[in-house]
Design a protein around this motif. Structure first.
Motif, PDB file in Angstrom:
ATOM      1  N   ARG A  27       0.834  -1.213   0.000  1.00 65.90           N
ATOM      2  CA  ARG A  27       0.000   0.000   0.000  1.00 65.90           C
ATOM      3  C   ARG A  27       0.865   1.260   0.000  1.00 65.90           C
ATOM      4  N   PHE A 109      -1.663  -6.913   8.878  1.00 64.80           N
ATOM      5  CA  PHE A 109      -3.125  -6.911   8.771  1.00 64.80           C
ATOM      6  C   PHE A 109      -3.847  -6.999  10.113  1.00 64.80           C
ATOM      7  N   HIS A 204      -6.907 -13.578   8.303  1.00 67.11           N
ATOM      8  CA  HIS A 204      -6.082 -12.787   7.373  1.00 67.11           C
ATOM      9  C   HIS A 204      -4.872 -12.125   8.050  1.00 67.11           C
ATOM     10  N   TRP A 220      -4.328  -8.556  -1.358  1.00 61.23           N
ATOM     11  CA  TRP A 220      -5.304  -8.229  -0.303  1.00 61.23           C
ATOM     12  C   TRP A 220      -5.399  -6.726  -0.104  1.00 61.23           C
ATOM     13  N   SER A 223      -7.347  -5.170  -2.925  1.00 65.88           N
ATOM     14  CA  SER A 223      -8.790  -5.433  -2.915  1.00 65.88           C
ATOM     15  C   SER A 223      -9.465  -4.686  -1.769  1.00 65.88           C
ATOM     16  N   ARG A 224      -8.746  -4.476  -0.685  1.00 66.24           N
ATOM     17  CA  ARG A 224      -9.319  -3.702   0.425  1.00 66.24           C
ATOM     18  C   ARG A 224      -9.516  -2.252   0.064  1.00 66.24           C
ATOM     19  N   ARG A 225      -8.528  -1.732  -0.704  1.00 61.94           N
ATOM     20  CA  ARG A 225      -8.613  -0.325  -1.077  1.00 61.94           C
ATOM     21  C   ARG A 225      -9.832  -0.098  -1.969  1.00 61.94           C
ATOM     22  N   ALA A 227     -12.552  -1.923  -1.848  1.00 64.43           N
ATOM     23  CA  ALA A 227     -13.796  -2.260  -1.123  1.00 64.43           C
ATOM     24  C   ALA A 227     -14.410  -1.023  -0.498  1.00 64.43           C
TER      25      ALA A 227
END
Ligand code: C5P
Length: 227
Positions: A27, A109, A204, A220, A223-225, A227
């Motif tokens: 990130r 995480f 996770h 991950w 995909s979180r960003r 979401a």
């Protein structure tokens, strides 16, 4: 007061990169920065001591200041293994500490809620988090199955782990005197005959060790960003 120790002194031999894995990016920030920001979000924590490879102490101090990572008390030189790195950080924990959380630098995480859960479970003693083993476990020697291990009651252990300061100190001190090397801090407390509570961790709560782990972590994070 409650403080955290973050062992980040590994050289990342299994990652195969020149730079230790905790400095690789996730990130858009180094993994170490992502982990420390997540940890600092736990309201119970008053300060964090980080142990890094000795050649990286000054650069890490500058990095954490530049990235404005909150609650950093000190960055110290780590040791030859994880246990020695935690010990060196423990020597810098302020006198007023009642509880200490230990969390691996390569598990970015985690959530503040998990830190609080482990601290509450320790309740002045010791606690770790983990997840029950779901797969069938086999012991293998030279490419062949030697035994199938009874899965009932087996858990994979994660960090954060939490301890009273006195207990963590005693556990490390005894391990050093005995020449015992453990791969987490809970095992050093177990050796004292003291109960370590186990609470559910997070599926996770990935420990980034290999290049494949890093690819998973980056996917991950992406995909979180979204979401
Ligand atoms: O490699 P290992 O599984 O022991 O790594 C767990 C954590 O311990 C990592 O965050 C790593 O940076 C840290 N470590 C350390 N000092 C060492 C070796 C590992 O702080 N000498």
């Amino acid at each position: 007061m409650t403080y955290a120790i973050v062992p980040a002194g590994g050289l990342g031999a299994r990652m195969g990169s020149r730079r230790p894995k905790q400095y690789l990016r996730l990130r858009s920030v180094p993994i170490l920065v992502a982990t420390l920001r997540a940890l600092a979000g736990a309201r119970s924590l008053d300060g964090i001591v980080v142990a890094v490879p000795s050649a990286h102490v000054e650069a890490t101090r500058r990095l954490l200041a530049r990235r404005r990572v909150p609650k950093i008390l000190d960055v110290v030189a780590g040791g030859a293994d994880r246990q020695e790195s935690v010990w060196r950080a423990l020597l810098r924990i302020p006198e007023d500490a009642r509880s200490i959380v230990v969390h691996d630098a390569v598990r970015p995480f985690i959530t503040a809620a998990l830190v609080e859960r482990v601290l509450a479970a320790a309740a002045g003693g010791a606690a770790t988090c983990g997840v029950p083993v779901r797969e069938t476990v086999k012991r293998v020697r030279e490419g062949a199955v030697e035994a199938t291990v009874e899965r009932e009651g087996l858990w994979l252990t994660q960090t954060p782990q939490a301890f009273s300061r006195a207990l963590l100190w005693e556990a490390h001190d005894k391990a050093r005197r005995d020449g015992f090397a453990g791969t987490d801090d809970a095992v050093l407390v177990e050796r004292l005959g003291t109960t370590v509570a186990m609470v559910p961790g997070l599926a996770h709560n990935l420990k980034i060790t290999t290049p494949e782990d890093l690819r998973t972590a980056r996917a991950w994070a992406r995909s979180r960003r979204r979401a």
